[in-house]
Structure formats: structure tokens, C-alpha cells
Write a protein that holds these residues in place. Structure first.
Motif, short mmCIF file in Angstrom:
data_model
loop_
_atom_site.label_atom_id
_atom_site.label_comp_id
_atom_site.label_asym_id
_atom_site.label_seq_id
_atom_site.Cartn_x
_atom_site.Cartn_y
_atom_site.Cartn_z
N GLU A 76 -13.55 -6.48 -11.63
CA GLU A 76 -14.79 -5.75 -11.85
C GLU A 76 -15.71 -5.85 -10.63
OE1 GLU A 76 -18.45 -5.75 -15.14
OE2 GLU A 76 -16.95 -7.36 -15.14
N GLY A 77 -16.37 -4.75 -10.32
CA GLY A 77 -17.36 -4.79 -9.25
C GLY A 77 -16.97 -4.01 -8.02
N PHE A 78 -15.71 -3.62 -7.88
CA PHE A 78 -15.32 -2.82 -6.73
C PHE A 78 -15.89 -1.40 -6.86
CE2 PHE A 78 -12.16 -6.16 -6.33
CZ PHE A 78 -12.04 -6.30 -4.94
N GLU A 79 -16.37 -0.86 -5.74
CA GLU A 79 -16.92 0.49 -5.75
C GLU A 79 -15.86 1.51 -6.13
OE1 GLU A 79 -19.30 1.96 -2.56
OE2 GLU A 79 -20.02 -0.05 -2.04
N GLU A 138 -3.64 -13.25 0.14
CA GLU A 138 -4.52 -13.44 1.30
C GLU A 138 -5.34 -12.18 1.54
OE1 GLU A 138 -4.16 -14.73 6.03
OE2 GLU A 138 -2.37 -14.57 4.77
N ASN A 139 -6.66 -12.39 1.79
CA ASN A 139 -7.58 -11.27 2.02
C ASN A 139 -7.47 -10.23 0.90
OD1 ASN A 139 -8.48 -12.32 4.54
ND2 ASN A 139 -6.62 -11.50 5.52
N LYS A 140 -7.43 -10.73 -0.32
CA LYS A 140 -7.24 -9.87 -1.50
C LYS A 140 -8.29 -8.76 -1.57
CE LYS A 140 -8.57 -11.07 -5.60
NZ LYS A 140 -8.75 -11.75 -6.91
N THR A 141 -9.54 -9.12 -1.31
CA THR A 141 -10.62 -8.13 -1.40
C THR A 141 -10.41 -6.98 -0.41
OG1 THR A 141 -12.20 -9.79 -2.16
CG2 THR A 141 -13.11 -7.77 -1.20
N VAL A 142 -10.04 -7.34 0.81
CA VAL A 142 -9.78 -6.30 1.83
C VAL A 142 -8.62 -5.41 1.40
CG1 VAL A 142 -9.08 -5.89 4.22
CG2 VAL A 142 -10.69 -7.75 3.69
N PHE A 143 -7.55 -6.04 0.88
CA PHE A 143 -6.39 -5.25 0.43
C PHE A 143 -6.80 -4.28 -0.68
CE2 PHE A 143 -3.07 -4.74 -2.80
CZ PHE A 143 -2.08 -4.11 -2.04
N ILE A 144 -7.55 -4.76 -1.65
CA ILE A 144 -7.95 -3.91 -2.78
C ILE A 144 -8.84 -2.77 -2.30
CG2 ILE A 144 -9.25 -3.85 -4.94
CD1 ILE A 144 -8.22 -6.72 -5.46
N GLU A 145 -9.74 -3.06 -1.39
CA GLU A 145 -10.61 -2.00 -0.86
C GLU A 145 -9.80 -0.93 -0.13
OE1 GLU A 145 -13.36 -4.28 1.44
OE2 GLU A 145 -14.77 -4.57 -0.24
N LYS A 146 -8.79 -1.35 0.63
CA LYS A 146 -7.91 -0.39 1.31
C LYS A 146 -7.15 0.45 0.29
CE LYS A 146 -6.88 -2.85 5.65
NZ LYS A 146 -5.79 -3.52 6.42
N LEU A 147 -6.65 -0.21 -0.75
CA LEU A 147 -5.89 0.49 -1.78
C LEU A 147 -6.77 1.51 -2.50
CD1 LEU A 147 -3.40 0.96 -3.50
CD2 LEU A 147 -3.99 -1.08 -4.84
N ILE A 148 -7.98 1.12 -2.84
CA ILE A 148 -8.91 2.04 -3.50
C ILE A 148 -9.17 3.25 -2.61
CG2 ILE A 148 -11.30 2.33 -4.26
CD1 ILE A 148 -11.15 -0.62 -5.25
N LEU A 169 0.83 -1.20 0.00
CA LEU A 169 0.00 0.00 0.00
C LEU A 169 0.86 1.26 0.00
CD1 LEU A 169 -2.74 -0.97 2.62
CD2 LEU A 169 -3.10 -0.67 0.16
N ASP A 170 1.85 1.30 0.88
CA ASP A 170 2.71 2.48 1.00
C ASP A 170 3.47 2.75 -0.30
OD1 ASP A 170 1.88 2.71 3.62
OD2 ASP A 170 3.68 1.76 4.47
N ILE A 171 4.00 1.70 -0.90
CA ILE A 171 4.79 1.87 -2.13
C ILE A 171 3.91 2.31 -3.30
CG2 ILE A 171 6.03 0.54 -3.91
CD1 ILE A 171 7.40 -0.96 -1.58
N ILE A 172 2.74 1.71 -3.44
CA ILE A 172 1.85 2.08 -4.54
C ILE A 172 1.41 3.53 -4.42
CG2 ILE A 172 -0.43 1.66 -5.55
CD1 ILE A 172 0.02 -1.35 -4.81
N ILE A 173 1.02 3.95 -3.22
CA ILE A 173 0.57 5.33 -3.03
C ILE A 173 1.72 6.30 -3.30
CG2 ILE A 173 -0.29 7.01 -1.36
CD1 ILE A 173 -2.34 4.93 -2.39
N ASN A 174 2.92 5.98 -2.83
CA ASN A 174 4.07 6.83 -3.10
C ASN A 174 4.36 6.93 -4.59
OD1 ASN A 174 7.30 6.67 -3.62
ND2 ASN A 174 6.80 8.16 -2.03
N ALA A 175 4.41 5.79 -5.24
CA ALA A 175 4.78 5.76 -6.66
C ALA A 175 3.74 6.44 -7.54
CB ALA A 175 4.99 4.31 -7.11
N LYS A 176 2.49 6.39 -7.13
CA LYS A 176 1.43 6.98 -7.94
C LYS A 176 1.22 8.46 -7.70
CE LYS A 176 -0.63 7.76 -10.75
NZ LYS A 176 -0.61 7.52 -12.20
#
Length: 398
Positions: A277-280, A250-260, A223-230
Motif C-alpha cells: 500500500e502507498g505506491f503511486e 534488494e531495492n524492492k521499492t525501486v523495482f516496484i516503481e519501475k514495474l508500475i 520486469l521483462d517477463i511480467i510485462i510480456n505475460a501481462k
């Protein structure tokens, strides 16, 4: 111009430039304000690159200071051979001659790239964009004052105030000797230069950089690296464009929701492939060609992959050859990724934003090349040289 400058002369000019930038800081800021007020384009990346503030001026000064301290890149022996017939054969580094730098928007190129080219013994031709003309003219005047102060011809640094048709004519039929061209800008500029140039071109290429979040990733680190790089500098060619996420994370959905959620805090527009597809607050892509795009904007594309091979294949197919990163705790997986991904810089557990001459210890860069000849990635002082053979004999014939 026919007499090379020794290292003492080159460093003296750089030192004068440092002092000049400090003294003329207000004049540069005033000129840049004019450029900013006259810019009406909608390109936020170009607007960001155009802006000069205290931090950018300090960065220019710092790059010249670091450059002044570096060793002379010229006349370094790369190879020596004593021939059976008694000849001495030596290969040493040498300047290219005349380097033309064509660039859009960024006044700091007038200092950093020109400084590297000058210290490596080359004559500099600068062709900046019309949007940064006022800033560039102040900086070129500083170059000329620095040269004059050290009893050196101002012909070593020239500014070409050409429009597009004049630039094309110069590329096709140069009115002076031209040995190397470095275009720094968007894909249209690069294509224009490559189409019309009659001498070698080093492409300071586009980004379109990827991060792969492996099944064994530290998710907070990811999360930290993606936010920094973007989000830290969307106008940089080392900014992040694409994220690939291992399907078995692991817990991919939770990770993606946090990233979004984190991306939305920086107003990043989020696209996803059909696997996600389907994430808010996301939009599904309707054209695969978007994988090839460099955004230079608050936009990102996320997709899922089933295994390491798929991630590597996708990066090698769509990426710009600039930078790619893997986030994983698995050293073997990281090593395979780094060995097989075909980019100028590869990262393990670090942001792509470090692909930069200053960050790599080069004291800045002339360009960040995505070509493989003659240098790949950040091109620093020691890379902006060619070579020359010195053969000494006493009458040998073949």
C-alpha cells in the motif's frame, strides 16, 4: 460413419482444408467483419478472440500443416502381455468416437481444435457462439468441401446452430452418440456444461496465473517477463494476473516503481495488497476474493510475501491450476517451487504465455486442461485418444 478413416484419408482432408483456407481467405475476412460489427458486448477479451485477421488465418493454416505432418495417434501399442495360458493381450490407442466442442467467440477453434479431434479419428460436433456465427459457417463449409473433395461424408464435422435452451436439451439428452465434451470459454460456460452434460467433460480451464519474484531474481528479467505475460495478449488464458514479490528483494521499492511505470505504459490498472500500500498509481484491494479472479483484462494484482513457502501456499490456494512462474537465479529454490506448485505448467525464468500447444511442440491444442484426468495442460493430437484392449486366444476359458 461406422467405418473409421485411415491416416491417408484424414491427412488428405487436412490438406484440402489448408488449400481451402488459402483460397477463401477473403470470404472469411468478410464474414468476420460482419461478426465484429454486430458484437456490442463490453468484454474486450471476447472481442479480441472474435477477431480474424491475416495473422490468425496464417496461424490456422500453420496449425493444419503441422497437424498433417504429425504421426497417426491411433493404434499405437502401449502395453503387451503374453498370458501363461497362451493368450496375447495388447493395449492400443483408439479414438473417443464423437467429440462435442462448445466454444465462445474464437473462430480459430473451428479449425485448430476440430483439426486435432478429426486427425485423432473422431467425429466432430461444433457448437460455436452466436457472436461468431458468420465466421464459423464459412469455416464449416470449408470442412464440408474438404470432406466431399475426398469422397468422405460431411457427417464427420457438424455444426450445431443451437440456442442456450436447445444446447441444454442436447447435453441432457443427446440425439446422437456423444463420447466427450470440451467446453472452451468463460467460467459460466464451463459451469453450464458440467451441470447438464451426461458424458465426460474436459475443462479447458481459466487462468489466474502467478509470477513469483524471488529474493534472488534477476530484476530486469523479472520486469521483462511480467510485462510480456501481462500485456501481449490479455484475452489468453496463459496471461498473467498476479505478481508476488519477495519482501527481502534488494531495492524492492525501486523495482516496484519501475514495474508500475512499465505497466502504466500499457494502461494496466494496478491493485496492491496491504503490504504494498502507498505506491503511486495503485489501488489497495478491499476484498481478498480478488485473489481468485482471472482478469482477462488490463488489470494486475501485486502482493508481497516473506518466503518461498508463503508464495507457494498463496498460488496453490488462489491460482486457477493453469500456469505459474518463478524468477530466480537460485536453482534449488526454483526446483522446490516447480515441484510443489500445483499447476498444469510451471516455469523458471520464463513467461507463462508459453503455455500453448503450439509452443510446447504439439502443433496446437484442443484445449488447455486444468483437470487432472485424463490429461493436464495443452491437449494435443497424441492426448486426444482413449485406449482399447485386444485379446487373442485359441479357445481359453477361465
Amino acid at each position: 460413419m461406422s467405418v473409421p478413416l485411415n491416416i491417408k484419408q484424414r491427412n488428405a482432408v487436412l490438406n484440402s482444408m489448408i488449400n481451402g483456407l488459402k483460397k477463401e481467405k477473403d470470404a472469411l475476412l468478410k464474414a468476420n467483419k460482419k461478426d465484429m460489427e454486430r458484437y456490442h458486448g463490453g468484454d474486450i477479451a471476447m472481442f479480441d478472440r472474435l477477431k480474424v485477421d491475416d495473422d490468425k488465418i496464417n496461424a490456422m493454416i500453420r496449425s493444419l500443416q503441422e497437424l498433417e505432418q504429425q504421426e497417426d495417434p491411433l493404434n499405437i501399442e502401449r502395453f503387451h502381455f503374453d498370458h501363461d495360458n497362451g493368450m496375447s493381450v495388447t493395449n492400443r490407442t483408439a479414438p473417443f468416437g464423437t467429440v462435442l466442442i462448445i466454444y465462445e467467440s474464437r473462430p480459430d477453434v473451428t479449425i485448430e481444435a476440430a483439426g486435432i479431434a478429426f486427425k485423432s479419428g473422431n467425429k466432430i460436433l461444433l457448437k460455436g457462439g452466436k457472436e461468431s456465427l458468420n465466421s464459423n459457417l464459412v469455416l464449416v463449409d470449408l470442412w464440408h468441401k474438404a470432406l466431399t473433395e475426398n469422397q468422405i461424408s460431411t457427417a464427420w464435422v457438424e455444426y450445431l446452430e443451437y440456442d442456450r435452451s436447445e444446447t441444454q436439451a442436447f447435453l441432457e439428452n443427446p440425439t446422437q452418440k456423444l463420447d466427450l465434451i470440451v467446453p472452451r470459454g468463460g467460467e459460466k460456460l464451463i459451469a453450464f456444461v458440467k451441470q447438464h452434460a451426461t458424458c465426460p467433460v474436459i475443462v479447458s480451464g481459466r487462468g489466474n496465473n502467478f509470477v513469483f519474484v524471488d529474493v534472488d531474481a534477476d530484476q530486469q528479467m523479472a520486469l521483462d517477463i511480467i510485462i510480456n505475460a501481462k500485456t501481449t495478449k490479455i484475452s489468453a488464458c496463459n496471461a498473467l494476473d498476479k505478481v508476488l514479490i519477495h519482501d527481502r528483494l534488494e531495492n524492492k521499492t525501486v523495482f516496484i516503481e519501475k514495474l508500475i511505470s512499465k505497466l502504466l505504459e500499457s494502461n494496466v490498472t494496478i491493485w496492491v495488497d496491504n503490504h504494498l500500500e502507498g505506491f503511486e498509481n495503485t489501488s489497495k484491494i478491499n476484498n481478498e476474493a480478488i485473489w481468485y479472479e482471472e482478469f482477462l483484462d488490463y488489470k494486475i494484482l501485486m502482493g508481497a510475501v516473506n518466503h518461498l513457502d508463503e508464495a507457494i501456499d498463496k498460488i496453490n490456494r488462489y491460482g486457477g491450476g493453469h500456469s505459474a512462474a518463478i524468477i530466480t537465479k537460485n536453482e534449488a529454490t526454483a526446483n522446490e517451487f516447480m515441484n510443489r506448485v500445483d499447476t498444469a505448467a510451471v516455469y523458471h525464468n520464463a513467461s507463462t504465455r508459453f503455455t500453448d500447444g503450439g509452443q510446447f511442440g504439439l502443433g496446437g491444442e484442443l484445449a488447455i486442461s486444468t483437470d487432472k484426468l485424463h490429461q493436464r495442460g495443452p491437449i494435443g493430437l497424441q492426448h486426444l485418444v482413449t485406449n482399447k484392449w485386444y485379446v487373442k486366444g485359441n479357445g481359453q476359458v477361465r
